[in-house]
Write an enzyme that holds these catalytic residues in place. Structure first.
Site, PDB file in Angstrom:
ATOM      1  N   ASP A 163      42.362  93.367  40.535  1.00  0.00           N
ATOM      2  CA  ASP A 163      41.697  94.670  40.559  1.00  0.00           C
ATOM      3  C   ASP A 163      40.213  94.387  40.452  1.00  0.00           C
ATOM      4  OD1 ASP A 163      44.272  95.611  40.363  1.00  0.00           O
ATOM      5  OD2 ASP A 163      43.938  96.804  38.549  1.00  0.00           O
ATOM      6  N   SER A 183      33.993  89.804  34.543  1.00  0.00           N
ATOM      7  CA  SER A 183      34.300  88.521  35.170  1.00  0.00           C
ATOM      8  C   SER A 183      34.294  88.659  36.682  1.00  0.00           C
ATOM      9  CB  SER A 183      35.666  88.021  34.693  1.00  0.00           C
ATOM     10  OG  SER A 183      35.805  88.193  33.307  1.00  0.00           O
TER      11      SER A 183
END
Length: 270
Positions: free
Chosen positions: A89, A230
């Site tokens: 995602d 991230s």
């Protein structure tokens, strides 16, 4: 806060401390502890996290929530082996890799040579594509394999941990200074593929489940990030994949395209 940290002298002094691996480990230990459970309700509410799609709704620590697993069926993937899958995602940007140029990300630019720290290896991807999947804190932080194939032993590059928020990209070469794990996958359908996980500020760990040689299976879990924003990067060779036109159109306009783990984002040309 990010403007202060990255665009003022005092902020940069503080940033030196914030980007040390020692501080990241200390924060990581706290986030793994039971004491951090008090943060979970605020985190879930502030980031509009849908716990109904998760395997559990009660967590033993903040990181237990942050690395939450979704229930079976919450993420699905196209079984067609000719399709390239989104590994996570994320918000996606796509760039064409040119031999003597760089990959622009917001207002910063990065060479593939710097990213891989191996000019000979980087040359394999010239005229191919660089796909940048930027995860924010509200995203599901487990990621999978985008393609199937034989995976070499992961190569880990230590680095300074910076945030991957867009404002940081103005002044810091985030993807070349951050720690990152590089997996080379030899795919029958997509050629040589580099799948790279990039750590960010206060992400002390990139936890890959198979760090040695292994068979990568598209759609299967590859690993997870612990606390923080991230990034996952895919490097694809020339003439190996056709990506959806909207990715290029949106990137040209400075827009990131939301994608979900397992979503088909391209098709093999071989």
């Amino acid at each position: 806060m990010l403007r202060f940290l990255y665009e003022t002298v005092g902020g940069r002094l503080i940033l030196k401390l914030l980007t040390t691996r020692t501080l990241s480990r200390i924060v990581g230990r706290f986030m793994d502890s039971k004491m951090s459970r008090c943060l979970v309700p605020f985190f879930v509410k502030a980031n509009h996290i849908n716990l109904s799609e998760c395997e559990k709704q009660h967590f033993k620590s903040f990181n237990d929530c942050f690395t939450r697993e979704v229930r079976e069926g919450a993420r699905s993937f196209d079984p067609d082996e000719t399709k390239l899958l989104s590994p996570s995602d994320a918000d996606l940007s796509v760039y064409t890799i040119k031999k003597d140029t760089v990959i622009p990300v917001k207002q910063s630019r990065y060479t593939i040579d710097d990213l891989l720290r191996d000019p000979e290896d980087a040359e394999r991807f010239y005229d191919g594509y660089c796909l940048v999947f930027r995860l924010s804190v509200h995203h599901y932080h487990r990621y999978g394999y985008a393609v199937s194939g034989k995976k070499d032993k992961d190569r880990f590059i230590r680095g300074i941990l910076h945030t991957v928020q867009p404002i940081a990209l103005r002044s810091v070469p985030v993807f070349t200074e951050n720690c990152r794990s590089i997996s080379r996958i030899h795919s029958q359908r997509f050629g040589e593929v580099a799948q790279i996980e990039v750590g960010a500020m206060l992400v002390g760990k990139i936890r890959n489940f198979q760090s040695g040689e292994a068979m990568a299976v598209r759609g299967e879990r590859k690993g997870m990030f612990l606390y923080g924003g991230s990034t996952v990067i895919l490097l694809m060779q020339k003439d190996k994949v056709k990506l959806r036109d909207e990715f290029f159109d949106n990137t040209e306009k400075g827009i990131e395209t939301p994608v979900r783990y397992g979503e088909s984002i391209g098709v093999s040309l071989t």
